[in-house]
Design a protein around this motif. Structure first.
Motif, PDB file in Angstrom:
ATOM      1  N   CYS A  51      38.269  32.138  56.537  1.00 47.17           N
ATOM      2  CA  CYS A  51      38.218  32.045  54.918  1.00 47.17           C
ATOM      3  C   CYS A  51      37.742  30.483  54.611  1.00 47.17           C
ATOM      4  O   CYS A  51      38.056  29.567  55.370  1.00 47.17           O
ATOM      5  N   LYS A 106      33.762  41.315  54.068  1.00 49.10           N
ATOM      6  CA  LYS A 106      33.736  41.328  52.788  1.00 49.10           C
ATOM      7  C   LYS A 106      34.766  41.810  51.816  1.00 49.10           C
ATOM      8  O   LYS A 106      35.629  42.684  52.202  1.00 49.10           O
ATOM      9  N   ALA A 107      34.815  41.107  50.480  1.00 52.30           N
ATOM     10  CA  ALA A 107      35.726  41.790  49.598  1.00 52.30           C
ATOM     11  C   ALA A 107      35.517  43.117  49.282  1.00 52.30           C
ATOM     12  O   ALA A 107      34.229  43.433  49.423  1.00 52.30           O
ATOM     13  N   ARG A 108      36.382  43.900  48.844  1.00 60.63           N
ATOM     14  CA  ARG A 108      36.253  45.371  48.772  1.00 60.63           C
ATOM     15  C   ARG A 108      35.170  45.753  47.624  1.00 60.63           C
ATOM     16  O   ARG A 108      34.434  46.434  47.606  1.00 60.63           O
ATOM     17  N   LEU A 117      40.865  34.485  46.907  1.00 59.73           N
ATOM     18  CA  LEU A 117      40.393  34.491  48.092  1.00 59.73           C
ATOM     19  C   LEU A 117      41.338  35.493  48.938  1.00 59.73           C
ATOM     20  O   LEU A 117      42.501  35.413  48.794  1.00 59.73           O
ATOM     21  N   GLN A 132      34.827  46.439  55.338  1.00 56.30           N
ATOM     22  CA  GLN A 132      35.469  45.493  55.337  1.00 56.30           C
ATOM     23  C   GLN A 132      36.211  44.810  56.617  1.00 56.30           C
ATOM     24  O   GLN A 132      35.912  43.739  56.896  1.00 56.30           O
ATOM     25  N   GLY A 150      36.079  37.628  50.133  1.00 53.85           N
ATOM     26  CA  GLY A 150      36.585  37.768  51.575  1.00 53.85           C
ATOM     27  C   GLY A 150      36.307  36.725  52.665  1.00 53.85           C
ATOM     28  O   GLY A 150      35.420  35.612  52.108  1.00 53.85           O
ATOM     29  N   TYR A 175      41.268  45.969  45.373  1.00 55.89           N
ATOM     30  CA  TYR A 175      40.548  45.345  44.726  1.00 55.89           C
ATOM     31  C   TYR A 175      41.220  43.985  44.397  1.00 55.89           C
ATOM     32  O   TYR A 175      40.909  43.296  43.202  1.00 55.89           O
ATOM     33  N   ASP A 211      40.789  40.830  45.799  1.00 56.98           N
ATOM     34  CA  ASP A 211      40.144  39.406  46.023  1.00 56.98           C
ATOM     35  C   ASP A 211      38.993  39.501  45.406  1.00 56.98           C
ATOM     36  O   ASP A 211      38.180  40.578  45.262  1.00 56.98           O
ATOM     37  N   ASP A 212      38.567  38.309  45.057  1.00 57.79           N
ATOM     38  CA  ASP A 212      36.975  37.931  44.604  1.00 57.79           C
ATOM     39  C   ASP A 212      35.960  37.646  45.572  1.00 57.79           C
ATOM     40  O   ASP A 212      34.896  37.917  45.640  1.00 57.79           O
ATOM     41  N   ALA A 216      41.898  38.825  52.220  1.00 55.42           N
ATOM     42  CA  ALA A 216      41.415  39.971  53.130  1.00 55.42           C
ATOM     43  C   ALA A 216      41.998  41.156  52.989  1.00 55.42           C
ATOM     44  O   ALA A 216      42.595  41.778  54.096  1.00 55.42           O
ATOM     45  N   HIS A 217      42.235  41.595  51.726  1.00 58.00           N
ATOM     46  CA  HIS A 217      43.017  42.882  51.194  1.00 58.00           C
ATOM     47  C   HIS A 217      42.242  44.131  51.122  1.00 58.00           C
ATOM     48  O   HIS A 217      41.011  43.882  50.813  1.00 58.00           O
TER      49      HIS A 217
END
Length: 520
Positions: free
Chosen positions: A370, A102-104, A320, A97, A331, A326, A328-329, A322-323
């Motif tokens: 983003c 990318k999202a997790r 959307l 990430q 990142g 899980y 975010d759909d 940057a966490h």
């Protein structure tokens, strides 16, 4: 680096500056986990960096002893790596990430894919590499065996978008085939590759067999190709042509997975709920930064408006962020340069008359890199997004009147990597799949079914590449085939002590007999 080799960076300070910018775009809640991992691995950039030459020489020195080991011993290391990968999953998820954005959930999919490759070749390597009996020229008298030898040193030039899967995932079958490997990691994402190399060392990979180098692609990549015995490249079609030409100049083999403008066909009988959800996954996984991503959708005109409305609504509702959980759909994108390319494609389409049904703008309020999942209609041939790969969260939807028109449009252009067909009639779906020019066609799935089936081959047609990964070919391409033929009792003709005319009669009689006996 310790047992696994070394990381060479031609511009260590530049990479560190890039890393600092990457960290700055992340929320404070990223915490100490990723900071600790990055600090530990990044410290290995400084001491005694290796360049391509020393790395390749060390690899060549270590390779013969490795090739002499029984295949099952080599395979056991891949299975230990599989277990260690899952045990240390959170660490590599954080790092993926941090480097890629990318999202997790998409980082998890990448880790799962690498685990699948390790497990498959760990279990199947001995089968793929075993000696094979072949039919001899003369039945019972000619004993023929096909054996496999490793190429020697394999060079892997990996991309930034899936640094673990498209570097380590290719290195595993090469290593298990008895080769040493030098990976040229992308400058944006070397740490994920280095982390995995360390893990392979922990799994028991002997010193000197795996090296990770980085630096400017045209310089370091070219130097690598000049010194290895085979090259595996994943990246753009433009660069792939350069790699292929350089490999051909040295008369070494290469496999190239290149670009794609992947189509999706939605038939009139498709389950709309499933097709919409499948399109979301196929178009926006990893922010569309995936060579298999769908960038054009052909929908039967009877359901086109309903599909587009539902799809655009679903895209607009994607979460959307940057966490490091899980939440975010989707990142952020990987870089400012990549963000500009996505913006340019969308703005060009908008300016020339396309309709933005969802998305269409950057979201710096969420993250500096983003960009919203974007659905376009009314796209025409003069628009850049029509035929050029965007490699971002942008997709165009087109109505079609028939299966024939959908297939014809899906086959337009110069690419042929992946495709998707959605229908309740799976037999019809299979029939349509056979007519599509693509290395893999998924029926009622976006791309995961094919790429996740590691026993099956994966690669591109036309300008989407040469060669295949996965399956038997994904390992055997890293080997040289050798034929050992043992002739017994009677030598091959012409027979000594017999005139040439008599030898000709005997040869013709033998050919006729083998034809009657249906011998191959």
């Amino acid at each position: 680096m310790d047992r696994a080799g070394g990381l060479r960076t031609a511009h260590p300070l530049r990479h560190r500056a890039h890393a600092d910018r990457r960290a700055a775009r992340r929320p404070a809640c990223a915490g100490h986990r990723v900071t600790a991992v990055v600090s530990r691995i990044r410290d290995r950039l400084a001491p005694a960096p290796e360049d391509v030459g020393p790395a390749t020489r060390r690899a060549r020195e270590a390779q013969p002893a490795w090739a002499a080991r029984p295949v099952r011993q080599r395979a056991a290391i891949a299975l230990r790596f599989h277990d260690l990968l899952l045990e240390n999953e959170d660490e590599i998820l954080d790092l993926l990430q941090w480097e890629v954005g990318k999202a997790r959930i998409h980082a998890l999919q990448e880790v799962a894919a690498v685990a699948g490759v390790a497990r498959h070749y760990g279990r199947r390597a001995a089968h793929y590499l075993r000696d094979r009996r072949r039919r001899g020229a003369v039945p019972l008298l000619t004993h023929v065996t096909e054996v496999r030898h490793p190429k020697g040193v394999v060079g892997i030039v990996g991309p930034w978008n899936y640094p673990l899967f498209l570097s380590i995932g290719d290195a595993l079958p090469a290593l298990l085939a008895g080769n040493a490997v030098v990976i040229k990691a992308d400058e944006k994402t070397p740490l994920s590759v280095l982390w995995a190399a360390e893990l392979l060392a922990r799994a028991g990979l002997p010193p000197g067999l795996l090296h990770v180098v980085t630096g400017d692609g045209p310089v370091v990549g070219a130097a690598l190709i000049d010194q290895v015995d085979y090259v595996c490249f994943t990246g753009s079609t433009r660069t792939g042509r350069v790699v292929g030409k350089q490999a051909a100049g040295r008369l070494i083999g290469c496999s190239l997975e290149l670009g794609g403008k992947n189509p999706m066909i939605v038939r009139a009988d498709a389950d709309l709920d499933r097709a919409v959800e499948g399109a979301v996954q196929a178009c926006f996984s990893n922010g569309g930064q995936l060579c298999l991503s769908v960038e054009r959708i052909y929908v039967h005109e009877r359901i086109a408006e309903e599909f587009t409305r539902r799809f655009a609504d679903r895209a607009a509702r994607m979460r959307l962020g940057a966490h490091y959980d899980y939440t975010d759909d989707m990142g952020p994108l990987v870089s400012q340069r990549h963000l500009r390319t996505v913006e340019e494609h969308v703005e060009d389409a908008r300016r020339k008359g396309a309709t933005v049904r969802a998305g269409g703008r950057a979201r710096p309020d969420i993250s500096p890199l983003c960009y919203e999942p974007t659905v376009l209609t009314g796209v025409t041939a003069e628009m850049t997004v029509h035929a050029e790969e965007t490699f971002g969260p942008v997709v165009s939807v087109y109505p079609v009147s028939s299966d024939e028109q959908a297939v014809a449009l899906a086959n337009s252009g110069s690419y042929g990597l992946s495709a998707s067909v959605w229908t309740k009639d799976t037999e019809r779906g299979r029939a349509l799949a056979r007519r599509i020019i693509a290395g893999a066609v998924n029926v009622n799935d976006g791309f995961g079914a094919a790429i996740g089936s590691v026993d099956a081959l994966m690669g591109g047609m036309r300008e989407s590449g040469v060669g295949r990964r996965h399956g038997a070919e994904g390992m055997l391409k890293y080997t040289e085939a050798q034929t050992i033929a043992v002739q017994r009792l009677v030598p091959m003709p012409p027979q000594p002590g017999v005139g040439l005319a008599r030898n000709a009669t005997l040869i013709n009689a033998s050919l006729a007999m083998m034809r009657r006996l249906r011998l191959r």
